[in-house]
Design a protein around this motif. Sequence first.
Motif, PDB file in Angstrom:
ATOM      1  N   LEU A  31      79.796  24.197  12.439  1.00 52.51           N
ATOM      2  CA  LEU A  31      79.624  22.747  12.310  1.00 52.51           C
ATOM      3  C   LEU A  31      79.405  22.357  10.856  1.00 52.51           C
ATOM      4  O   LEU A  31      79.885  21.312  10.405  1.00 52.51           O
ATOM      5  N   GLY A  32      78.702  23.197  10.114  1.00 49.82           N
ATOM      6  CA  GLY A  32      78.505  22.925   8.695  1.00 49.82           C
ATOM      7  C   GLY A  32      79.799  22.991   7.904  1.00 49.82           C
ATOM      8  O   GLY A  32      80.002  22.230   6.959  1.00 49.82           O
ATOM      9  N   VAL A  33      80.684  23.901   8.311  1.00 51.90           N
ATOM     10  CA  VAL A  33      81.979  24.034   7.631  1.00 51.90           C
ATOM     11  C   VAL A  33      82.860  22.815   7.875  1.00 51.90           C
ATOM     12  O   VAL A  33      83.377  22.210   6.931  1.00 51.90           O
ATOM     13  N   ILE A  34      83.032  22.419   9.152  1.00 51.59           N
ATOM     14  CA  ILE A  34      83.926  21.286   9.430  1.00 51.59           C
ATOM     15  C   ILE A  34      83.313  19.964   8.992  1.00 51.59           C
ATOM     16  O   ILE A  34      84.034  18.986   8.795  1.00 51.59           O
ATOM     17  N   ALA A  35      81.989  19.938   8.798  1.00 52.48           N
ATOM     18  CA  ALA A  35      81.350  18.728   8.272  1.00 52.48           C
ATOM     19  C   ALA A  35      81.841  18.429   6.864  1.00 52.48           C
ATOM     20  O   ALA A  35      81.857  17.277   6.433  1.00 52.48           O
ATOM     21  N   ILE A  36      82.258  19.487   6.158  1.00 57.00           N
ATOM     22  CA  ILE A  36      82.790  19.323   4.800  1.00 57.00           C
ATOM     23  C   ILE A  36      84.310  19.234   4.800  1.00 57.00           C
ATOM     24  O   ILE A  36      84.913  18.398   4.124  1.00 57.00           O
ATOM     25  N   THR A  37      84.966  20.105   5.589  1.00 57.74           N
ATOM     26  CA  THR A  37      86.426  20.172   5.531  1.00 57.74           C
ATOM     27  C   THR A  37      87.098  18.938   6.129  1.00 57.74           C
ATOM     28  O   THR A  37      88.175  18.548   5.679  1.00 57.74           O
ATOM     29  N   TYR A  38      86.482  18.312   7.137  1.00 59.94           N
ATOM     30  CA  TYR A  38      87.090  17.116   7.720  1.00 59.94           C
ATOM     31  C   TYR A  38      87.126  15.957   6.715  1.00 59.94           C
ATOM     32  O   TYR A  38      88.174  15.307   6.552  1.00 59.94           O
ATOM     33  N   PRO A  39      86.022  15.658   6.020  1.00 63.91           N
ATOM     34  CA  PRO A  39      86.105  14.620   4.981  1.00 63.91           C
ATOM     35  C   PRO A  39      87.091  14.975   3.866  1.00 63.91           C
ATOM     36  O   PRO A  39      87.762  14.088   3.322  1.00 63.91           O
ATOM     37  N   VAL A  40      87.173  16.272   3.533  1.00 66.27           N
ATOM     38  CA  VAL A  40      88.144  16.689   2.513  1.00 66.27           C
ATOM     39  C   VAL A  40      89.559  16.370   2.975  1.00 66.27           C
ATOM     40  O   VAL A  40      90.381  15.847   2.209  1.00 66.27           O
TER      41      VAL A  40
END
Length: 285
Positions: A31-40
């Motif tokens: 969840l921490g990973v996609i919290a960053i990659t989705y906005p990117v």
Amino acid sequence: MIAVALALVAALAYGLSDFAGGASSRRASALGVIAITYPVSLVVSLLVAPFVGGGPTAASLGWGAVSGIAGGIAIWWFYLALASGPMSVVSPLTAILVAGIPVLVGISLGERPGLLSYVGIVVAVVAVALVSRESDETVVGSEHPRFTVKVAWLTVGSGIAFALSFITLGQIDEGTGLWGLVASRLTATLVVWSVIAVVWRKVVWPTRDMVPILLGIGTLDVLANGALIFAYQQGMLSLVSVVAALYPAATVLLAMIVLGERVGRLRLVGMIAAGVAVALISVAA
């Protein structure tokens, strides 16, 4: 043939993104990973969309938004299922639903692939199930997690939601460029961050040295979904979806090459079946 090629690009990009995401999730929570990659991916799609051409329409933005909501919910439920259930059941069952449901929807909408395509579809679904299967070695502890009713609902729900994300991307009209993808990444980001707001203390955040790989994952996400949108606009929903759903094969191949992971017999059969499926669908297309 163009549609199959674009679907393969999408599958490879999805597979590479999953490989990088999986490696990142060993140091931070998923969840921490996609919290960053989705906005990117949202920022990248906004930067790229004006150069791709086409213009936004209400329909393209609407379908994109629905796709993002479905994708955000799918990834949330999928990780919940993996966290509490047996990976050897959750992963392949989800993959079968992702590959199979768009095929059924496409056929119900009037698509009629040829005989070779039907054979390729069946082989592809089998390949996805075999390649996605996790061995019992991935289960930590002496007792294996049970496939409870709750896990079953989460697994089926995530598979249906992932499939819905594919199907709605396939409804984006030609000539609208990547604006539907912008809407998709926006709503997906909102869903993920809404979940994070509830479970904030349980999120393990990525460290600063992970920023380059997270930027790469977000960019690959745009490449994968963009290629998939254009593939749908050139070919059948049923055929494009099942080829794109072969992305676990790319992830496994990268794990073999980069990490030197050994592949069991079932996964090896699945890899071979994936190649056969693509060949059959390509010839038929």
